[in-house]
Design an enzyme around this catalytic site. Structure first.
Site, PDB file in Angstrom:
ATOM      1  CD  GLU A  93      -2.997  -0.991   2.295  1.00  0.00           C
ATOM      2  OE1 GLU A  93      -4.192  -1.114   1.984  1.00  0.00           O
ATOM      3  OE2 GLU A  93      -2.614  -0.818   3.469  1.00  0.00           O
ATOM      4  CB  CYS A 106       3.449   7.649   2.675  1.00  0.00           C
ATOM      5  SG  CYS A 106       3.985   6.450   3.889  1.00  0.00           S
ATOM      6  CB  CYS A 113       7.504  -4.778   8.444  1.00  0.00           C
ATOM      7  SG  CYS A 113       8.798  -3.950   9.392  1.00  0.00           S
ATOM      8  CB  CYS A 117       6.751  -1.718  15.928  1.00  0.00           C
ATOM      9  SG  CYS A 117       8.436  -1.261  15.459  1.00  0.00           S
ATOM     10  CB  CYS A 120       3.481  -1.005  13.352  1.00  0.00           C
ATOM     11  SG  CYS A 120       3.585  -0.649  11.593  1.00  0.00           S
ATOM     12  CB  CYS A 333       1.717   6.724  11.012  1.00  0.00           C
ATOM     13  SG  CYS A 333       2.231   8.289  10.427  1.00  0.00           S
TER      14      CYS A 333
HETATM   15  N1  SAH Z   1      10.009   1.052   9.566  1.00  0.00           N
HETATM   16  C1  SAH Z   1      10.120   2.460   9.536  1.00  0.00           C
HETATM   17  C2  SAH Z   1       9.122   3.171   8.652  1.00  0.00           C
HETATM   18  C3  SAH Z   1       7.698   2.700   8.630  1.00  0.00           C
HETATM   19  S1  SAH Z   1       6.567   3.250   9.832  1.00  0.00           S
HETATM   20  C4  SAH Z   1      10.064   3.001  10.957  1.00  0.00           C
HETATM   21  O1  SAH Z   1       9.837   2.239  11.876  1.00  0.00           O
HETATM   22  O2  SAH Z   1      10.329   4.181  11.142  1.00  0.00           O
HETATM   23  C5  SAH Z   1       6.393   4.966   9.749  1.00  0.00           C
HETATM   24  C6  SAH Z   1       6.146   5.584  11.092  1.00  0.00           C
HETATM   25  O3  SAH Z   1       4.848   5.262  11.607  1.00  0.00           O
HETATM   26  C7  SAH Z   1       7.138   5.121  12.143  1.00  0.00           C
HETATM   27  O4  SAH Z   1       7.530   6.201  12.927  1.00  0.00           O
HETATM   28  C8  SAH Z   1       6.292   4.149  12.950  1.00  0.00           C
HETATM   29  O5  SAH Z   1       6.827   3.889  14.208  1.00  0.00           O
HETATM   30  C9  SAH Z   1       4.970   4.863  12.960  1.00  0.00           C
HETATM   31  N2  SAH Z   1       3.832   4.031  13.355  1.00  0.00           N
HETATM   32  C10 SAH Z   1       3.693   2.708  13.245  1.00  0.00           C
HETATM   33  N3  SAH Z   1       2.500   2.313  13.726  1.00  0.00           N
HETATM   34  C11 SAH Z   1       1.866   3.426  14.156  1.00  0.00           C
HETATM   35  C12 SAH Z   1       0.592   3.674  14.719  1.00  0.00           C
HETATM   36  N4  SAH Z   1      -0.275   2.688  14.952  1.00  0.00           N
HETATM   37  N5  SAH Z   1       0.286   4.952  15.022  1.00  0.00           N
HETATM   38  C13 SAH Z   1       1.143   5.950  14.766  1.00  0.00           C
HETATM   39  N6  SAH Z   1       2.347   5.775  14.221  1.00  0.00           N
HETATM   40  C14 SAH Z   1       2.715   4.523  13.911  1.00  0.00           C
END
Ligand code: SAH
Length: 342
Positions: A93, A106, A113, A117, A120, A333
């Protein structure tokens, strides 16, 4: 034989290919421009290139054109979310957002991935494979054409961890900024990482003009390891050391991303610890009210985010709260996935 994606080739590599085919060198310039300025998706569109060269190219190479399978438009803010199918049937996406300063896309860097985390959505179904540079470029080019909106900036913040796909990410940056193609200034490109320390150091050596975003999300090791497994491998001390080296080497300020989660990382004590980590550091803190992911319980309300932001700015930190775009279409995000339901 499987055809290679010509969009992934650097200008120098393309020149080599063209010369090997017994063609004049200047053809490489024409072809690179067809690919990266005019964004053609088929060799037949390269009208000033001979049919024989187009045929030869087509035998060995393809122009990666990902297929747009679905497009959702946010009713609130014009955000567009695209579901794209890759040549091998995998899905990713990408999101196109409208800001007052222009349009920002984006893009994804991996199918799925492996970083795990806990907040996410992109990591829930696990990791499949890395994207090629051509597949990253195709997201920009195809969506720009489909949306009829000029893309002014790019963030590598979609599905995947860009620094876990380091070589292809660098190749993407090199190609999109090549003056013989699109020539995009890397000042308009952000790369986001969860904190893969050795790769942050390698990136520093490249001295790209990009903005590096570091997903911090928690100011102490115990809490960060709980929500971001990568912290068990590279802890906050190591991460901050690499960030300092990055800023010293590049002269660029780092943006620390912090998804505010009620009762997880938004206390007065958290603000104090965050200040302790970042004081005197050339950086910016970007707070994101955590976006809801149906498999998780994390929540944030606007008010508590504002309160947390105030605590940080009272300490003198440079802090902003990111506007949530596209939440009604799960395009915010952390809401992107490689698995989808039609
Ligand atoms: N892997 C990379 C980029 C992808 S995520 C990273 O970790 O930075 C892009 C951003 O969205 C990152 O800062 C991530 O931590 C954040 N993110 C992930 N899940 C989220 C959520 N549920 N709410 C807000 N931000 C989130």
């Amino acid at each position: 034989m499987e055809r290679k994606d010509i969009l992934s080739l650097s200008f120098e590599e393309l020149s080599g290919v063209i010369e090997e085919m017994g063609e004049k060198k200047f053809r490489a310039k024409q072809i690179f421009s067809w690919l990266h300025c005019k964004k053609v998706s088929d060799f037949s569109q390269m009208t000033d290139i001979s049919l024989s060269l187009r045929t030869k190219l087509g035998e060995k190479y393809c122009i990666n054109s990902l297929k747009i399978v679905r497009r959702l438009e946010s009713k609130r803010d014009n955000t567009l979310k695209y579901l794209c199918e890759l040549e091998d049937g995998n899905h990713i996406e990408c999101v196109l957002m409208e800001y007052h300063h222009g349009n920002s896309i984006c893009i994804s860097t991996q199918v799925g991935c492996k970083m795990g985390c806990t907040f996410c959505a992109s990591t829930i179904a696990g990791y499949r494979r890395d994207l090629t540079a051509g597949e990253m470029l195709s997201q920009v080019y195809r969506i720009e054409d489909n949306s009829h909106r000029h893309i002014d900036s790019i963030v590598l913040m979609g599905i995947g961890e860009p620094l876990d796909n380091f070589d292809n990410t660098c190749r993407f940056l090199d190609n999109i900024s090549d003056a013989r193609g699109r020539g995009m200034s890397l000042r308009h490109v952000s790369v986001s990482t969860c904190g893969i320390v050795p790769r942050i150091r390698e990136l520093a050596e490249k001295k790209y003009g990009i903005t590096l975003s570091v997903s911090l999300h928690c100011p102490d090791n115990e809490g960060r390891s709980r929500i971001m497994p990568v912290n068990r491998r590279y802890d906050i001390d190591e991460l901050m050391k690499a960030c300092r080296e990055y800023t010293d080497a590049t002269g660029r300020r780092i943006s620390f991303e912090y998804a505010v989660m009620n009762g997880v990382n938004d206390s007065r004590e958290d603000a104090k610890k965050l200040y302790g980590l970042l004081k005197g550091f050339m950086c910016h803190v970007n707070l994101i009210p955590v976006n809801e992911v149906k498999e998780t319980e994390y929540k944030a309300d606007r008010h508590s985010v504002e309160v947390f932001a105030k605590m940080l700015s009272d300490y003198g930190l440079n802090v902003t709260v990111r506007r949530t775009l596209g939440a009604d279409i799960d395009a915010a995000c952390g809401q992107l996935r490689r698995e989808y339901e039609i």
